[in-house]
Motif scaffolding. Structure first.
Motif, PDB file in Angstrom:
ATOM      1  N   ASP A  45       1.042  -1.274   0.106  1.00  0.00           N
ATOM      2  CA  ASP A  45      -0.021  -0.119   0.014  1.00  0.00           C
ATOM      3  C   ASP A  45       0.880   1.249   0.005  1.00  0.00           C
ATOM      4  OD1 ASP A  45      -1.729   2.098   0.496  1.00  0.00           O
ATOM      5  OD2 ASP A  45      -2.812   0.955   2.294  1.00  0.00           O
ATOM      6  N   PRO A  46       0.922   2.073  -1.120  1.00  0.00           N
ATOM      7  CA  PRO A  46       1.506   3.277  -1.086  1.00  0.00           C
ATOM      8  C   PRO A  46       1.478   4.164   0.151  1.00  0.00           C
ATOM      9  CG  PRO A  46       0.505   3.182  -3.310  1.00  0.00           C
ATOM     10  CD  PRO A  46       0.002   2.111  -2.195  1.00  0.00           C
ATOM     11  N   ALA A  47       0.402   4.263   0.823  1.00  0.00           N
ATOM     12  CA  ALA A  47       0.282   4.848   1.995  1.00  0.00           C
ATOM     13  C   ALA A  47       1.150   4.530   3.105  1.00  0.00           C
ATOM     14  CB  ALA A  47      -1.290   5.144   2.557  1.00  0.00           C
ATOM     15  N   VAL A  48       1.225   3.131   3.136  1.00  0.00           N
ATOM     16  CA  VAL A  48       1.899   2.544   4.336  1.00  0.00           C
ATOM     17  C   VAL A  48       3.563   2.875   3.935  1.00  0.00           C
ATOM     18  CG1 VAL A  48       2.861   0.303   5.267  1.00  0.00           C
ATOM     19  CG2 VAL A  48       0.134   0.721   4.739  1.00  0.00           C
ATOM     20  N   GLY A  49       3.855   2.622   2.524  1.00  0.00           N
ATOM     21  CA  GLY A  49       5.413   2.991   2.054  1.00  0.00           C
ATOM     22  C   GLY A  49       5.730   4.402   2.579  1.00  0.00           C
ATOM     23  N   ARG A  50       4.888   5.274   2.304  1.00  0.00           N
ATOM     24  CA  ARG A  50       5.085   6.857   2.677  1.00  0.00           C
ATOM     25  C   ARG A  50       5.128   6.883   3.918  1.00  0.00           C
ATOM     26  NH1 ARG A  50       2.001   7.744  -2.006  1.00  0.00           N
ATOM     27  NH2 ARG A  50       0.093   7.478  -0.872  1.00  0.00           N
ATOM     28  N   ALA A  51       4.340   6.428   4.944  1.00  0.00           N
ATOM     29  CA  ALA A  51       4.372   6.366   6.184  1.00  0.00           C
ATOM     30  C   ALA A  51       5.664   5.926   6.959  1.00  0.00           C
ATOM     31  CB  ALA A  51       3.267   5.920   6.778  1.00  0.00           C
ATOM     32  N   SER A  93      24.596  -6.552  17.858  1.00  0.00           N
ATOM     33  CA  SER A  93      23.930  -6.777  16.823  1.00  0.00           C
ATOM     34  C   SER A  93      22.749  -7.847  17.042  1.00  0.00           C
ATOM     35  CB  SER A  93      24.875  -6.995  15.613  1.00  0.00           C
ATOM     36  OG  SER A  93      25.604  -8.189  15.895  1.00  0.00           O
ATOM     37  N   TRP A  94      21.697  -7.515  16.586  1.00  0.00           N
ATOM     38  CA  TRP A  94      20.599  -8.648  16.678  1.00  0.00           C
ATOM     39  C   TRP A  94      19.475  -8.583  15.755  1.00  0.00           C
ATOM     40  CZ3 TRP A  94      16.086  -5.664  16.560  1.00  0.00           C
ATOM     41  CH2 TRP A  94      16.207  -4.434  17.061  1.00  0.00           C
ATOM     42  N   ILE A  95      18.802  -9.530  15.467  1.00  0.00           N
ATOM     43  CA  ILE A  95      17.496  -9.647  14.289  1.00  0.00           C
ATOM     44  C   ILE A  95      16.480 -10.156  14.990  1.00  0.00           C
ATOM     45  CG2 ILE A  95      16.550 -10.563  12.370  1.00  0.00           C
ATOM     46  CD1 ILE A  95      19.547 -11.114  11.227  1.00  0.00           C
ATOM     47  N   ARG A  96      15.343  -9.419  14.954  1.00  0.00           N
ATOM     48  CA  ARG A  96      14.020 -10.078  15.135  1.00  0.00           C
ATOM     49  C   ARG A  96      13.157 -10.103  13.986  1.00  0.00           C
ATOM     50  NH1 ARG A  96      16.825  -9.783  19.210  1.00  0.00           N
ATOM     51  NH2 ARG A  96      16.689  -9.178  20.975  1.00  0.00           N
ATOM     52  N   THR A  97      12.210 -10.968  14.118  1.00  0.00           N
ATOM     53  CA  THR A  97      11.432 -11.242  12.993  1.00  0.00           C
ATOM     54  C   THR A  97       9.854 -11.476  13.390  1.00  0.00           C
ATOM     55  OG1 THR A  97      11.125 -12.694  10.995  1.00  0.00           O
ATOM     56  CG2 THR A  97      11.784 -13.792  12.816  1.00  0.00           C
ATOM     57  N   THR A  98       8.989 -11.226  12.548  1.00  0.00           N
ATOM     58  CA  THR A  98       7.485 -11.531  12.654  1.00  0.00           C
ATOM     59  C   THR A  98       7.027 -11.669  11.310  1.00  0.00           C
ATOM     60  OG1 THR A  98       5.604 -10.948  13.801  1.00  0.00           O
ATOM     61  CG2 THR A  98       6.721  -9.150  12.544  1.00  0.00           C
ATOM     62  N   ALA A  99       5.594 -12.118  11.339  1.00  0.00           N
ATOM     63  CA  ALA A  99       4.989 -12.205  10.068  1.00  0.00           C
ATOM     64  C   ALA A  99       3.535 -11.492  10.249  1.00  0.00           C
ATOM     65  CB  ALA A  99       4.567 -13.437   9.818  1.00  0.00           C
ATOM     66  N   LEU A 100       3.321 -10.520   9.127  1.00  0.00           N
ATOM     67  CA  LEU A 100       2.193  -9.537   9.400  1.00  0.00           C
ATOM     68  C   LEU A 100       1.245  -9.878   8.010  1.00  0.00           C
ATOM     69  CD1 LEU A 100       3.700  -6.432  10.618  1.00  0.00           C
ATOM     70  CD2 LEU A 100       2.577  -8.090  11.834  1.00  0.00           C
ATOM     71  N   THR A 101      -0.073 -10.201   8.496  1.00  0.00           N
ATOM     72  CA  THR A 101      -0.980  -9.874   7.222  1.00  0.00           C
ATOM     73  C   THR A 101      -1.067  -8.529   6.765  1.00  0.00           C
ATOM     74  OG1 THR A 101      -2.152 -11.726   8.162  1.00  0.00           O
ATOM     75  CG2 THR A 101      -3.446 -10.279   6.348  1.00  0.00           C
ATOM     76  N   ASP A 102      -1.136  -7.219   7.745  1.00  0.00           N
ATOM     77  CA  ASP A 102      -0.994  -6.002   7.393  1.00  0.00           C
ATOM     78  C   ASP A 102      -0.019  -5.308   7.861  1.00  0.00           C
ATOM     79  OD1 ASP A 102      -1.991  -3.364   7.190  1.00  0.00           O
ATOM     80  OD2 ASP A 102      -3.126  -3.483   8.937  1.00  0.00           O
ATOM     81  N   PRO A 103       0.885  -4.850   6.893  1.00  0.00           N
ATOM     82  CA  PRO A 103       2.354  -4.177   6.972  1.00  0.00           C
ATOM     83  C   PRO A 103       1.932  -2.752   7.830  1.00  0.00           C
ATOM     84  CG  PRO A 103       2.383  -5.170   4.995  1.00  0.00           C
ATOM     85  CD  PRO A 103       0.975  -5.230   5.358  1.00  0.00           C
ATOM     86  N   GLY A 104       0.651  -2.203   7.391  1.00  0.00           N
ATOM     87  CA  GLY A 104       0.343  -0.869   8.189  1.00  0.00           C
ATOM     88  C   GLY A 104       0.638  -0.891   9.703  1.00  0.00           C
ATOM     89  N   ARG A 105       0.797  -2.202  10.296  1.00  0.00           N
ATOM     90  CA  ARG A 105       0.848  -2.244  11.612  1.00  0.00           C
ATOM     91  C   ARG A 105       2.389  -1.936  12.063  1.00  0.00           C
ATOM     92  NH1 ARG A 105      -0.456  -7.854  14.033  1.00  0.00           N
ATOM     93  NH2 ARG A 105      -0.188  -6.787  16.032  1.00  0.00           N
ATOM     94  N   LEU A 106       3.126  -1.762  11.074  1.00  0.00           N
ATOM     95  CA  LEU A 106       4.523  -1.298  11.366  1.00  0.00           C
ATOM     96  C   LEU A 106       4.694   0.137  11.567  1.00  0.00           C
ATOM     97  CD1 LEU A 106       6.112  -3.272   8.739  1.00  0.00           C
ATOM     98  CD2 LEU A 106       6.312  -3.801  11.060  1.00  0.00           C
TER      99      LEU A 106
END
Length: 333
Positions: A45-51, A93-106
């Protein structure tokens, strides 16, 4: 037809000090095609990308899209998006991960905290009603313990070298069993293609081959850095990247977390960078910004130019002095 990568290679353009500056990376899986500005020109979603771009600005977090190597069907279906956050500073240094249906939550992430290396910034907006919660469910951050992430730049809409050279490399790495391989939208330095960044340490490489990447990964598993083909550690600004690699070259110190850029003084075109060893030794490295000559294209289709490059002018061991330390003057190329 000549390309920017061919011209850079033919001119033996130095790689040190050319990595993107990114203490922390936010990587969002988005299959399908990517445009030139992928965050706002893809199926995200471009709105998510811009945000996300706005929220990350000046925080030390770099946002990029990733996808698995291979054919990229032009799908609009709402699959889960794998997300990684990686911090790159030595010893932290570290890495955390998750999976989202809605990337807007980021959009609820605390970008300032993440840029500083604090995982407490891994906050998310509340899920949609249809997104499940619970252990291991989307939105639950977990420590990533897999192979180092190898992000190969493949966005041909930004530069054709990234696609022509990067995509075959990503495919070869995957076929050879490098499970952490992903394609990434843009990490800078088209003319050094194929180019990649390895996380969580943030070391960036140019003119890479499958063999050289395997060597890098084998070294990292042993806690060592391969400096051949290295553009720098993304945790540092470009003078710091250059200084760190120069100290490694004269000392033979290749421990991945043994050196840190303690401070950088000055402003373009000259800096003094203090590189510190965890055993207490320090080096003051004089770095100058100079124009590359002769002119060459910085990317395919662009006019000839003289891109800035970093040059080490001198290195001096300071308190406490290492045995046999001496001032080293770098020959100008």
């Amino acid at each position: 037809m000549s390309t920017c990568a061919t011209a850079s290679r033919d001119l033996s353009e130095p790689l040190a000090g050319t990595a993107a500056t990114a203490p922390t990376w936010l990587l969002v899986e988005q299959p399908g095609p990517w445009g030139t500005e992928a965050l706002t020109a893809s199926h995200l979603d471009p709105a998510v990308g811009r945000a996300l771009e706005r929220a990350a600005k000046d925080t030390g977090v770099r946002v990029a899209l990733i996808r698995r190597p291979g054919r990229h069907a032009d799908l609009h279906t709402g699959a889960r998006h794998r997300v990684f956050v990686a911090h790159t500073r030595p010893g932290r240094s570290w890495i955390r991960t998750t999976a989202l249906t809605d990337p807007g939550r980021l959009r609820a992430l605390d970008f300032a905290a993440l840029g500083a290396g604090d995982p407490a910034g891994l906050t998310l907006a509340a899920p949609d009603d249809g997104e499940p919660a619970g252990h291991g469910a989307p939105g639950q951050w977990e420590e990533y313990t897999g192979d180092p992430l190898v992000l190969v730049c493949t966005n041909g809409k930004r530069d054709r070298c990234c696609a022509v050279l990067g995509r075959p490399l990503a495919a070869e790495l995957t076929a050879s069993g490098v499970d952490g391989t992903w394609e990434v939208t843009h990490i800078g330095g088209h003319r050094f293609s194929p180019t990649l960044v390895v996380l969580p340490h943030g070391y960036t490489y140019g003119r890479a081959t499958a063999r050289s990447v395997h060597d890098v990964l084998e070294a990292l598993r042993g806690g060592r850095v391969v400096t051949e083909g290295c553009r720098g550690r993304s945790a540092w600004e470009r003078p710091g990247q250059t200084a760190e690699l120069a100290v490694r070259a004269i000392t033979g110190e290749y421990g991945v977390d043994t050196l840190t850029v303690a401070r950088t003084e000055g402003a373009a075109p000259t800096w003094t960078v203090t590189v510190a060893h965890r055993d207490g030794r320090e080096w003051r490295v004089s770095v100058a910004q100079v124009a590359s000559a002769p002119p060459r294209p910085e990317s395919c289709g662009s006019a000839l130019g003289s891109p800035a490059r970093m040059e080490v002018v001198g290195i001096r061991a300071t308190h406490p002095a290492a045995p046999g330390a001496r001032t080293v003057a770098a020959a100008r190329r």
